[in-house]
Design a protein around this motif. Sequence first.
Motif, PDB file in Angstrom:
ATOM      1  N   TYR A  24       1.744  17.342  17.026  1.00  0.00           N
ATOM      2  CA  TYR A  24       0.872  17.222  15.852  1.00  0.00           C
ATOM      3  C   TYR A  24      -0.548  16.935  16.323  1.00  0.00           C
ATOM      4  N   ARG A  25      -1.476  17.041  15.383  1.00  0.00           N
ATOM      5  CA  ARG A  25      -2.871  16.643  15.627  1.00  0.00           C
ATOM      6  C   ARG A  25      -3.540  16.348  14.294  1.00  0.00           C
ATOM      7  N   GLY A  26      -4.684  15.694  14.369  1.00  0.00           N
ATOM      8  CA  GLY A  26      -5.542  15.495  13.206  1.00  0.00           C
ATOM      9  C   GLY A  26      -4.971  14.642  12.086  1.00  0.00           C
ATOM     10  N   LEU A  27      -4.379  13.496  12.412  1.00  0.00           N
ATOM     11  CA  LEU A  27      -3.849  12.638  11.360  1.00  0.00           C
ATOM     12  C   LEU A  27      -4.979  11.999  10.555  1.00  0.00           C
ATOM     13  N   LYS A  28      -4.836  12.039   9.231  1.00  0.00           N
ATOM     14  CA  LYS A  28      -5.795  11.409   8.320  1.00  0.00           C
ATOM     15  C   LYS A  28      -5.010  10.718   7.216  1.00  0.00           C
ATOM     16  N   SER A  29      -5.451   9.523   6.848  1.00  0.00           N
ATOM     17  CA  SER A  29      -4.732   8.724   5.856  1.00  0.00           C
ATOM     18  C   SER A  29      -5.520   8.553   4.571  1.00  0.00           C
ATOM     19  N   THR A  30      -4.784   8.504   3.466  1.00  0.00           N
ATOM     20  CA  THR A  30      -5.311   8.134   2.163  1.00  0.00           C
ATOM     21  C   THR A  30      -4.499   6.920   1.718  1.00  0.00           C
ATOM     22  N   VAL A  31      -5.202   5.826   1.415  1.00  0.00           N
ATOM     23  CA  VAL A  31      -4.529   4.550   1.145  1.00  0.00           C
ATOM     24  C   VAL A  31      -4.813   4.097  -0.283  1.00  0.00           C
ATOM     25  N   THR A  32      -3.761   3.634  -0.963  1.00  0.00           N
ATOM     26  CA  THR A  32      -3.895   3.047  -2.298  1.00  0.00           C
ATOM     27  C   THR A  32      -3.262   1.664  -2.268  1.00  0.00           C
ATOM     28  N   ASP A  33      -4.042   0.650  -2.627  1.00  0.00           N
ATOM     29  CA  ASP A  33      -3.552  -0.728  -2.701  1.00  0.00           C
ATOM     30  C   ASP A  33      -2.922  -0.921  -4.073  1.00  0.00           C
ATOM     31  N   TYR A  93       0.837  -1.197   0.000  1.00  0.00           N
ATOM     32  CA  TYR A  93       0.000   0.000   0.000  1.00  0.00           C
ATOM     33  C   TYR A  93       0.870   1.243   0.000  1.00  0.00           C
ATOM     34  N   ARG A  94       0.426   2.243  -0.717  1.00  0.00           N
ATOM     35  CA  ARG A  94       1.006   3.580  -0.607  1.00  0.00           C
ATOM     36  C   ARG A  94       0.040   4.378   0.252  1.00  0.00           C
ATOM     37  N   VAL A  95       0.585   4.969   1.299  1.00  0.00           N
ATOM     38  CA  VAL A  95      -0.255   5.700   2.241  1.00  0.00           C
ATOM     39  C   VAL A  95       0.270   7.123   2.397  1.00  0.00           C
ATOM     40  N   ILE A  96      -0.631   8.077   2.291  1.00  0.00           N
ATOM     41  CA  ILE A  96      -0.309   9.472   2.584  1.00  0.00           C
ATOM     42  C   ILE A  96      -1.015   9.805   3.890  1.00  0.00           C
ATOM     43  N   VAL A  97      -0.228  10.196   4.893  1.00  0.00           N
ATOM     44  CA  VAL A  97      -0.777  10.607   6.184  1.00  0.00           C
ATOM     45  C   VAL A  97      -0.593  12.117   6.277  1.00  0.00           C
ATOM     46  N   ARG A  98      -1.707  12.820   6.434  1.00  0.00           N
ATOM     47  CA  ARG A  98      -1.667  14.281   6.557  1.00  0.00           C
ATOM     48  C   ARG A  98      -2.016  14.674   7.980  1.00  0.00           C
ATOM     49  N   GLY A  99      -1.457  15.785   8.411  1.00  0.00           N
ATOM     50  CA  GLY A  99      -1.750  16.275   9.749  1.00  0.00           C
ATOM     51  C   GLY A  99      -1.363  17.734   9.876  1.00  0.00           C
ATOM     52  N   THR A 100      -1.523  18.237  11.095  1.00  0.00           N
ATOM     53  CA  THR A 100      -1.219  19.622  11.407  1.00  0.00           C
ATOM     54  C   THR A 100      -0.220  19.648  12.554  1.00  0.00           C
ATOM     55  N   PHE A 101       0.835  20.446  12.395  1.00  0.00           N
ATOM     56  CA  PHE A 101       1.759  20.620  13.509  1.00  0.00           C
ATOM     57  C   PHE A 101       1.008  21.310  14.637  1.00  0.00           C
ATOM     58  N   ASP A 102       1.303  20.922  15.880  1.00  0.00           N
ATOM     59  CA  ASP A 102       0.586  21.488  17.017  1.00  0.00           C
ATOM     60  C   ASP A 102       1.517  21.544  18.226  1.00  0.00           C
ATOM     61  N   GLY A 103       1.528  22.678  18.901  1.00  0.00           N
ATOM     62  CA  GLY A 103       2.318  22.812  20.117  1.00  0.00           C
ATOM     63  C   GLY A 103       3.806  22.667  19.907  1.00  0.00           C
TER      64      GLY A 103
END
Length: 111
Positions: free
Chosen positions: A91-100, A7-17
């Motif tokens: 960091y906060r708010g991690l969200k993933s987009t996955v491609t098999d 899988y190729r995974v893109i994990v996006r998030g926001t730097f925090d603190g």
Amino acid sequence: MGTPHTYRVIVRGTFDGLTPESRERLLAGVEEHGLAAMRFTEEGSLTYDRALKHFSYRLVVTSDAEDGDEMAGALAEERVEAALAALGHGYRGLKSTVTDLDTMKINRKGR
């Protein structure tokens, strides 16, 4: 274990603190972590810009196909959490987009 898929995974998030030290280290490495640095690797490839607001991590994950995309995303997020913690970046708010990659259809132009 069933059939392993890649899988190729893109994990996006926001730097925090971010601490002042963390901000300084991130800004010192911003040139190495820009758009040109985007690569899918097992250890992950961190990209961000000077604003130090959002980031993305690109990873390659191998997981059992029966576990599906959700497990690949969870495994990638665990790796990102560990990597950011080791670097001392909040960091906060991690969200993933996955491609098999094993089920991805490749459209080839006819000859």
